[in-house]
Scaffold this motif. Sequence first.
Motif, PDB file in Angstrom:
ATOM      1  N   ILE A  88       0.855  -1.247   0.132  1.00 46.00           N
ATOM      2  CA  ILE A  88       0.118  -0.111  -0.025  1.00 46.00           C
ATOM      3  C   ILE A  88       0.971   1.255   0.119  1.00 46.00           C
ATOM      4  CG2 ILE A  88      -1.513   1.337   1.331  1.00 46.00           C
ATOM      5  CD1 ILE A  88      -2.761  -1.295   2.260  1.00 46.00           C
ATOM      6  N   ILE A  89       2.099   1.198   0.791  1.00 44.85           N
ATOM      7  CA  ILE A  89       2.950   2.216   0.794  1.00 44.85           C
ATOM      8  C   ILE A  89       3.582   2.366  -0.518  1.00 44.85           C
ATOM      9  CG2 ILE A  89       5.145   3.239   1.703  1.00 44.85           C
ATOM     10  CD1 ILE A  89       4.347   1.798   4.541  1.00 44.85           C
TER      11      ILE A  89
ATOM     12  N   THR B 226      -0.963  -5.086  -6.003  1.00 43.21           N
ATOM     13  CA  THR B 226      -1.754  -4.625  -4.865  1.00 43.21           C
ATOM     14  C   THR B 226      -2.967  -5.135  -4.872  1.00 43.21           C
ATOM     15  OG1 THR B 226      -0.138  -2.654  -4.550  1.00 43.21           O
ATOM     16  CG2 THR B 226      -2.267  -2.763  -3.175  1.00 43.21           C
TER      17      THR B 226
ATOM     18  N   MET C  19      -8.852   3.963  -3.900  1.00 37.47           N
ATOM     19  CA  MET C  19      -7.621   4.329  -3.104  1.00 37.47           C
ATOM     20  C   MET C  19      -6.290   4.941  -3.885  1.00 37.47           C
ATOM     21  SD  MET C  19      -7.828   1.053  -0.214  1.00 37.47           S
ATOM     22  CE  MET C  19      -6.085   1.594   0.271  1.00 37.47           C
ATOM     23  N   ILE C  20      -6.128   4.309  -4.958  1.00 33.75           N
ATOM     24  CA  ILE C  20      -5.373   4.646  -5.863  1.00 33.75           C
ATOM     25  C   ILE C  20      -5.376   6.214  -6.563  1.00 33.75           C
ATOM     26  CG2 ILE C  20      -4.419   2.438  -6.335  1.00 33.75           C
ATOM     27  CD1 ILE C  20      -5.153   4.071  -9.380  1.00 33.75           C
TER      28      ILE C  20
ATOM     29  N   SER D   8      -9.916  -0.711  -4.113  1.00 28.40           N
ATOM     30  CA  SER D   8      -8.520  -0.376  -4.427  1.00 28.40           C
ATOM     31  C   SER D   8      -8.400   0.680  -5.345  1.00 28.40           C
ATOM     32  CB  SER D   8      -8.016  -1.728  -4.779  1.00 28.40           C
ATOM     33  OG  SER D   8      -8.100  -2.905  -3.942  1.00 28.40           O
TER      34      SER D   8
ATOM     35  N   PRO E   9      -3.975   9.427  -4.088  1.00 27.71           N
ATOM     36  CA  PRO E   9      -2.795   9.864  -4.313  1.00 27.71           C
ATOM     37  C   PRO E   9      -2.557  10.402  -5.370  1.00 27.71           C
ATOM     38  CG  PRO E   9      -2.652   7.515  -4.106  1.00 27.71           C
ATOM     39  CD  PRO E   9      -4.009   7.788  -3.694  1.00 27.71           C
ATOM     40  N   CYS E  10      -3.148   9.903  -6.713  1.00 26.57           N
ATOM     41  CA  CYS E  10      -2.580  10.414  -7.953  1.00 26.57           C
ATOM     42  C   CYS E  10      -3.228  11.955  -7.995  1.00 26.57           C
ATOM     43  CB  CYS E  10      -3.439   9.560  -9.004  1.00 26.57           C
ATOM     44  SG  CYS E  10      -2.975   9.866 -10.533  1.00 26.57           S
TER      45      CYS E  10
ATOM     46  N   VAL F 147       1.421   9.162  -6.178  1.00 26.66           N
ATOM     47  CA  VAL F 147       1.602  10.354  -5.927  1.00 26.66           C
ATOM     48  C   VAL F 147       2.914  10.884  -7.028  1.00 26.66           C
ATOM     49  CG1 VAL F 147       2.819  12.233  -4.613  1.00 26.66           C
ATOM     50  CG2 VAL F 147       1.208  10.577  -3.736  1.00 26.66           C
TER      51      VAL F 147
ATOM     52  N   PHE G  19       1.071   4.035  -2.998  1.00 23.72           N
ATOM     53  CA  PHE G  19       0.666   5.436  -2.687  1.00 23.72           C
ATOM     54  C   PHE G  19       1.920   6.342  -3.215  1.00 23.72           C
ATOM     55  CE2 PHE G  19       0.976   9.043   0.017  1.00 23.72           C
ATOM     56  CZ  PHE G  19      -0.370   9.492   0.199  1.00 23.72           C
ATOM     57  N   VAL G  20       3.121   5.839  -2.798  1.00 21.82           N
ATOM     58  CA  VAL G  20       4.121   6.784  -3.385  1.00 21.82           C
ATOM     59  C   VAL G  20       4.327   6.724  -4.863  1.00 21.82           C
ATOM     60  CG1 VAL G  20       6.667   6.806  -3.535  1.00 21.82           C
ATOM     61  CG2 VAL G  20       5.486   6.458  -1.391  1.00 21.82           C
TER      62      VAL G  20
END
Length: 344
Positions: free
Chosen positions: A43-44, A277, A174-175, A171, A178-179, A51, A47-48
């Motif tokens: 997940i980390i 993921t 969630m993505i 999912s 950060p995008c 972003v 997320f990175v």
Amino acid sequence: MDHTVDIISDPDPWLNNTNANSTSSYMPTMSPVMDKTINIIMIIVLFVTMVSLGCTMEVSKIKHHMRKPKGVAIAVVAQYGIMPLTAFFLAKLFKLAEIAAVVILICGCCPGGALSNILALALQGDMNLSIVMTSCSTLLALGMMPLLLYLYCQGFSDLQNAVPYVEIIVSLVMILVPCGIGIIINTYRPQYSKIITKVGLIIMMIFIAVIVTLTNIGIGRVMLTVLSPPLLAIAALMPLIGYSFGYVLSAIFRLSQSERRTVSVETGCQNIQLCITILKIAFPQEVIGPLFLFPMIYGSFQVTEALVLVVLFRCYRRFTKKEKETYQPAVTEEELKETTEGTV
């Protein structure tokens, strides 16, 4: 009747088509703590990655291509038309069991990733189109992935209830968050975008190494399942077909050479981090087993094949450049007379 399979005694339960009428699963060999740790790290990483991807997106460029959407439309059709169809036919051709077929389909239905932008740059493609295509395919994934999975699963007798649509949609939502954060940073604080992108790439590489190490420790004994000949063949064929048909489709619609190369790599490159993921989070460990690592195998083939294309393209450009430099048209007698008369 208990259909649970011990993977140690049956190394390829997901690839055995005789089990297609039952839900293939195995007794988990990874501890719950290890499994949860890998999930958190994934997940980390995602997320990175998202972003960083958002930091490469510019609203003005997206608007420009939306006003002239020919290139983007062809690219989206290639992304969500060619790759899912390829995944479907390969799963049918190799007669995969239901869970392996789901893994291949999810991988084929994923949007493009940040890797395609790097490859488009290496191939001297249209970077604006590349970034916009990645942006559009990522945003469209929220609706297209569940829809395509539903449609293609109808072609398999036992897949209708095997895909966790709700978990996949969650999912994807969630993505997108950060995008969106990355897009906001690039819009209002563009001076930080390059730094975030570079740091994000480093963090991603480190964490991927950690995930591979932890996975080898947790389920190293069953890793050969992912390296079985059918899955290796599919992992090698999918990106190659994507690159080839992406270029052919864009050539049919007479896009420029740089746009053709861009559509080609955008079609063949999938978002590997997103795919891993989704497979790891949406499916229980006893169902997915080590098959959540299949996208890594796919990723290694897509990078290798893309690098071959880059080398061939660079050699071709260097050869044609030298040919142009060394070629000098012969001066005819008439031209020679004209030049001498002009100097007199």
